[in-house]
Each structure stands twice: as structure tokens, then as C-alpha cells.
Design a protein around this motif. Structure first.
Motif, PDB file in Angstrom:
ATOM      1  N   GLY A  27      37.757  35.803  67.745  1.00  0.00           N
ATOM      2  CA  GLY A  27      37.005  35.122  66.706  1.00  0.00           C
ATOM      3  C   GLY A  27      37.784  35.054  65.410  1.00  0.00           C
ATOM      4  O   GLY A  27      38.962  34.674  65.390  1.00  0.00           O
ATOM      5  N   PHE A  28      37.141  35.469  64.330  1.00  0.00           N
ATOM      6  CA  PHE A  28      37.735  35.352  63.000  1.00  0.00           C
ATOM      7  C   PHE A  28      37.520  36.654  62.241  1.00  0.00           C
ATOM      8  O   PHE A  28      36.421  37.197  62.214  1.00  0.00           O
ATOM      9  N   ARG A  29      38.594  37.137  61.631  1.00  0.00           N
ATOM     10  CA  ARG A  29      38.515  38.360  60.833  1.00  0.00           C
ATOM     11  C   ARG A  29      38.468  38.001  59.359  1.00  0.00           C
ATOM     12  O   ARG A  29      39.275  37.197  58.876  1.00  0.00           O
ATOM     13  N   VAL A  30      37.527  38.601  58.639  1.00  0.00           N
ATOM     14  CA  VAL A  30      37.437  38.393  57.198  1.00  0.00           C
ATOM     15  C   VAL A  30      38.619  39.084  56.527  1.00  0.00           C
ATOM     16  O   VAL A  30      38.902  40.256  56.801  1.00  0.00           O
ATOM     17  N   ILE A  31      39.301  38.358  55.680  1.00  0.00           N
ATOM     18  CA  ILE A  31      40.491  38.887  55.004  1.00  0.00           C
ATOM     19  C   ILE A  31      40.110  40.056  54.090  1.00  0.00           C
ATOM     20  O   ILE A  31      39.115  40.008  53.367  1.00  0.00           O
ATOM     21  N   VAL A  32      40.907  41.106  54.150  1.00  0.00           N
ATOM     22  CA  VAL A  32      40.722  42.259  53.258  1.00  0.00           C
ATOM     23  C   VAL A  32      41.462  41.976  51.954  1.00  0.00           C
ATOM     24  O   VAL A  32      42.665  41.724  51.958  1.00  0.00           O
ATOM     25  N   ARG A  33      40.745  42.010  50.862  1.00  0.00           N
ATOM     26  CA  ARG A  33      41.321  41.691  49.556  1.00  0.00           C
ATOM     27  C   ARG A  33      41.311  42.926  48.674  1.00  0.00           C
ATOM     28  O   ARG A  33      40.423  43.762  48.768  1.00  0.00           O
ATOM     29  N   GLY A  34      42.303  42.997  47.799  1.00  0.00           N
ATOM     30  CA  GLY A  34      42.385  44.114  46.878  1.00  0.00           C
ATOM     31  C   GLY A  34      42.463  43.645  45.436  1.00  0.00           C
ATOM     32  O   GLY A  34      42.471  42.444  45.151  1.00  0.00           O
ATOM     33  N   ALA A  35      42.526  44.587  44.527  1.00  0.00           N
ATOM     34  CA  ALA A  35      42.547  44.272  43.101  1.00  0.00           C
ATOM     35  C   ALA A  35      43.775  43.448  42.723  1.00  0.00           C
ATOM     36  O   ALA A  35      43.717  42.615  41.820  1.00  0.00           O
ATOM     37  N   ARG A  36      44.903  43.683  43.420  1.00  0.00           N
ATOM     38  CA  ARG A  36      46.111  42.945  43.079  1.00  0.00           C
ATOM     39  C   ARG A  36      45.930  41.449  43.323  1.00  0.00           C
ATOM     40  O   ARG A  36      46.353  40.623  42.505  1.00  0.00           O
ATOM     41  N   GLU A  37      45.282  41.099  44.444  1.00  0.00           N
ATOM     42  CA  GLU A  37      45.071  39.677  44.727  1.00  0.00           C
ATOM     43  C   GLU A  37      44.174  39.044  43.679  1.00  0.00           C
ATOM     44  O   GLU A  37      44.404  37.922  43.228  1.00  0.00           O
ATOM     45  N   LEU A  38      43.125  39.762  43.271  1.00  0.00           N
ATOM     46  CA  LEU A  38      42.235  39.232  42.247  1.00  0.00           C
ATOM     47  C   LEU A  38      42.978  39.027  40.934  1.00  0.00           C
ATOM     48  O   LEU A  38      42.774  38.024  40.243  1.00  0.00           O
ATOM     49  N   ALA A  39      43.870  39.954  40.596  1.00  0.00           N
ATOM     50  CA  ALA A  39      44.659  39.826  39.369  1.00  0.00           C
ATOM     51  C   ALA A  39      45.603  38.632  39.455  1.00  0.00           C
ATOM     52  O   ALA A  39      45.798  37.899  38.473  1.00  0.00           O
ATOM     53  N   GLU A  40      46.182  38.414  40.634  1.00  0.00           N
ATOM     54  CA  GLU A  40      47.071  37.269  40.817  1.00  0.00           C
ATOM     55  C   GLU A  40      46.306  35.952  40.693  1.00  0.00           C
ATOM     56  O   GLU A  40      46.804  34.985  40.097  1.00  0.00           O
ATOM     57  N   LEU A  41      45.097  35.906  41.254  1.00  0.00           N
ATOM     58  CA  LEU A  41      44.278  34.704  41.124  1.00  0.00           C
ATOM     59  C   LEU A  41      43.940  34.438  39.661  1.00  0.00           C
ATOM     60  O   LEU A  41      43.978  33.292  39.202  1.00  0.00           O
ATOM     61  N   ALA A  42      43.606  35.490  38.921  1.00  0.00           N
ATOM     62  CA  ALA A  42      43.296  35.336  37.508  1.00  0.00           C
ATOM     63  C   ALA A  42      44.498  34.794  36.742  1.00  0.00           C
ATOM     64  O   ALA A  42      44.363  33.922  35.871  1.00  0.00           O
ATOM     65  N   GLU A  43      45.689  35.275  37.084  1.00  0.00           N
ATOM     66  CA  GLU A  43      46.902  34.803  36.408  1.00  0.00           C
ATOM     67  C   GLU A  43      47.169  33.331  36.701  1.00  0.00           C
ATOM     68  O   GLU A  43      47.483  32.547  35.792  1.00  0.00           O
ATOM     69  N   GLN A  61      35.821  34.699  43.706  1.00  0.00           N
ATOM     70  CA  GLN A  61      34.457  35.201  43.784  1.00  0.00           C
ATOM     71  C   GLN A  61      34.202  36.076  45.011  1.00  0.00           C
ATOM     72  O   GLN A  61      33.156  36.712  45.094  1.00  0.00           O
ATOM     73  N   TRP A  62      35.129  36.092  45.954  1.00  0.00           N
ATOM     74  CA  TRP A  62      34.942  36.956  47.127  1.00  0.00           C
ATOM     75  C   TRP A  62      35.059  38.406  46.691  1.00  0.00           C
ATOM     76  O   TRP A  62      35.940  38.766  45.910  1.00  0.00           O
ATOM     77  N   PRO A  63      34.198  39.283  47.210  1.00  0.00           N
ATOM     78  CA  PRO A  63      34.221  40.684  46.780  1.00  0.00           C
ATOM     79  C   PRO A  63      35.447  41.421  47.292  1.00  0.00           C
ATOM     80  O   PRO A  63      36.036  41.054  48.319  1.00  0.00           O
ATOM     81  N   LEU A  64      35.818  42.465  46.583  1.00  0.00           N
ATOM     82  CA  LEU A  64      36.914  43.320  47.002  1.00  0.00           C
ATOM     83  C   LEU A  64      36.449  44.254  48.107  1.00  0.00           C
ATOM     84  O   LEU A  64      35.256  44.347  48.410  1.00  0.00           O
ATOM     85  N   VAL A  65      37.376  44.957  48.710  1.00  0.00           N
ATOM     86  CA  VAL A  65      37.034  45.969  49.701  1.00  0.00           C
ATOM     87  C   VAL A  65      36.093  46.988  49.053  1.00  0.00           C
ATOM     88  O   VAL A  65      36.325  47.445  47.935  1.00  0.00           O
ATOM     89  N   GLY A  66      35.030  47.323  49.764  1.00  0.00           N
ATOM     90  CA  GLY A  66      34.051  48.254  49.208  1.00  0.00           C
ATOM     91  C   GLY A  66      32.742  47.584  48.878  1.00  0.00           C
ATOM     92  O   GLY A  66      31.794  48.232  48.461  1.00  0.00           O
ATOM     93  N   GLY A  67      32.669  46.245  49.053  1.00  0.00           N
ATOM     94  CA  GLY A  67      31.396  45.562  48.905  1.00  0.00           C
ATOM     95  C   GLY A  67      31.176  44.985  47.525  1.00  0.00           C
ATOM     96  O   GLY A  67      32.014  45.057  46.637  1.00  0.00           O
ATOM     97  N   PRO A  68      29.984  44.410  47.314  1.00  0.00           N
ATOM     98  CA  PRO A  68      29.699  43.651  46.107  1.00  0.00           C
ATOM     99  C   PRO A  68      29.301  44.462  44.886  1.00  0.00           C
ATOM    100  O   PRO A  68      29.022  43.899  43.857  1.00  0.00           O
TER     101      PRO A  68
END
Length: 233
Positions: free
Chosen positions: A91-107, A183-190
Motif C-alpha cells: 500500500g502506501f506509507r505516510v512519510i515521517v517528517r521532522g522539524a528540519r523538514e518543516l524549517a526547510e519548508l519555511a525557508e 501543515q502536515w504534523p510532525l512525528v508525535g502527532g498533532p
């Protein structure tokens, strides 16, 4: 036929989890793929689709009361958007995202949007910014509900309307894609974006409109950079 149930109330267990007696939301047959895609996007924002977990199209289709085909098509779109990855024969695995990716998106968002809004602050009449105030106020009301999915939609509507004044449809499309990813939540939930954070984020929309209407490009720059970094947009 009744409207589809909000994704935030669905029990999105991974394929390996219990399947029996799962609630089956009713989905209208018209534009099924689009409705499924919207529901899955909502589930990503709320954390009902868990990072790292695998979901199969047949199982999700059963819960929606549709065939696996529209679910698979919607998941393929989410794969293109970077939300999930294909797991062969599973099937499909939901991507695991971390704070670094969110910071890169913000930049990236800041590099793309801030110069445009600084220019618009100098060129767009104040009355056109005033016309967007109802959207900013709508985002404030959405934030007050504490519902991440409700606020996420109002947030995107506001930012899309602001950037639309640039007249650049390509910019609006790219910025919205980046916004959705942020807007996708980081690992650890919303829990990281509770009601207080949403309310503070929405309040910045009103401040931004005031600075844009006043032509204060330096203030716009500072507000936008803080907005992206503080709460992912």
C-alpha cells in the motif's frame, strides 16, 4: 445522499491493526476521487493517518464504502505531493517528517513569498487589502474551534487570496503546495499545534493585512518570516 463524514472522525488504523466493525463513512458517487483525496488530506493534517504507518487502498476503500480504485488514485496524488510513499504489494506509507523538514519548508516559502508581498505592499491599493479582511477574520474563527483541519483550510484560503493579487497563477500553485506540506504534523502527532498556537497564527493574518494596506514593506517582511517559522504558515 448524505455528505461524506469528516476525515478527522475516522479511525485510520494501519493495515496491520484491527479491521472489524470499523465505521464506514458514506461518500457521494460524484467526484469520488476528489472527495477521497480531500478526506485523506484532512486525515494527514489531523494526524489520523499516522506517520510511518502503511495503509492499503482496499482497506481504506472498504471504510469509505467505495472500491479501491479511487482510493489508490488519491493516494498516488498524495505520493506526488510527498505525503506518502508507495510500498510494493502493501500500500502506501505516510512519510515521517521532522522539524528540519518543516524549517526547510519555511525557508523556501519565505524565499518565494516574502519578496512578492513586499512588492505588493508598495503597489496594491489599501482598499484591495481591506477586501480580504473577511477571509482573515474567518481564519480567526476557524482557529478558535481548535480543529486543525478547519483552520488549515481557512489558512490556505487566506494565503491563496493574498498571493492571487500578484496575478501569477504559477506562484499561487507552487506556494499552495508548499503551504499544504507545511501543515502536515510532525512525528508525535498533532499536539504541537494546539488551539493557542492556531489562534496566535490566525491573529497574524490581521496584522499582515494592516501592514500591507499601510504599504509597510519592512513590517510585511518581518511578519511573514515570523509567521512561517512560528507555526508553519
Amino acid at each position: 445522499m448524505s455528505a461524506p463524514a469528516p476525515a478527522s472522525v475516522l479511525a485510520f488504523a494501519p493495515e496491520e491493526g484491527p479491521r472489524a466493525q470499523q465505521p464506514r463513512p458514506v461518500v457521494q458517487r460524484a467526484s469520488v476521487r476528489g472527495q477521497i483525496l480531500d478526506a485523506l488530506r484532512t486525515a494527514l493534517v489531523t494526524g489520523d493517518l499516522l506517520p510511518g504507518e502503511v495503509y492499503s487502498a482496499p482497506v481504506l476503500g472498504e471504510r469509505f464504502g467505495v472500491s479501491a480504485t479511487p482510493v489508490r488514485e488519491a493516494m498516488q496524488q498524495l505520493a506526488l505531493e510527498g505525503a506518502v510513499e508507495v510500498v510494493p504489494n502493501r500500500g502506501f506509507r505516510v512519510i515521517v517528517r521532522g522539524a528540519r523538514e518543516l524549517a526547510e519548508l519555511a525557508e523556501v516559502r519565505a524565499l518565494l513569498e516574502v519578496p512578492v508581498l513586499m512588492r505588493l505592499a508598495r503597489t496594491v491599493p489599501a482598499e484591495r487589502w481591506a477586501a480580504l479582511r473577511p477571509l482573515a477574520e474567518a481564519s480567526v474563527r476557524a482557529a478558535a474551534t481548535g480543529c486543525r483541519a478547519t483552520y488549515a483550510e481557512a489558512d490556505r484560503v487566506f494565503h491563496r487570496a493574498v498571493l492571487a493579487l500578484s496575478g501569477n497563477e504559477q506562484l499561487v500553485g507552487i506556494a499552495e503546495d508548499l503551504h499544504r506540506r507545511s501543515q502536515w504534523p510532525l512525528v508525535g502527532g498533532p499536539a504541537g499545534r494546539g488551539r493557542a498556537v492556531l489562534v496566535a497564527d490566525a491573529a497574524e493574518h490581521l496584522s499582515l493585512l494592516e501592514a500591507l494596506a499601510a504599504g509597510e514593506s519592512d513590517v510585511v517582511q518581518a511578519l511573514m518570516r515570523e509567521h512561517f517559522v512560528a507555526a508553519g504558515g
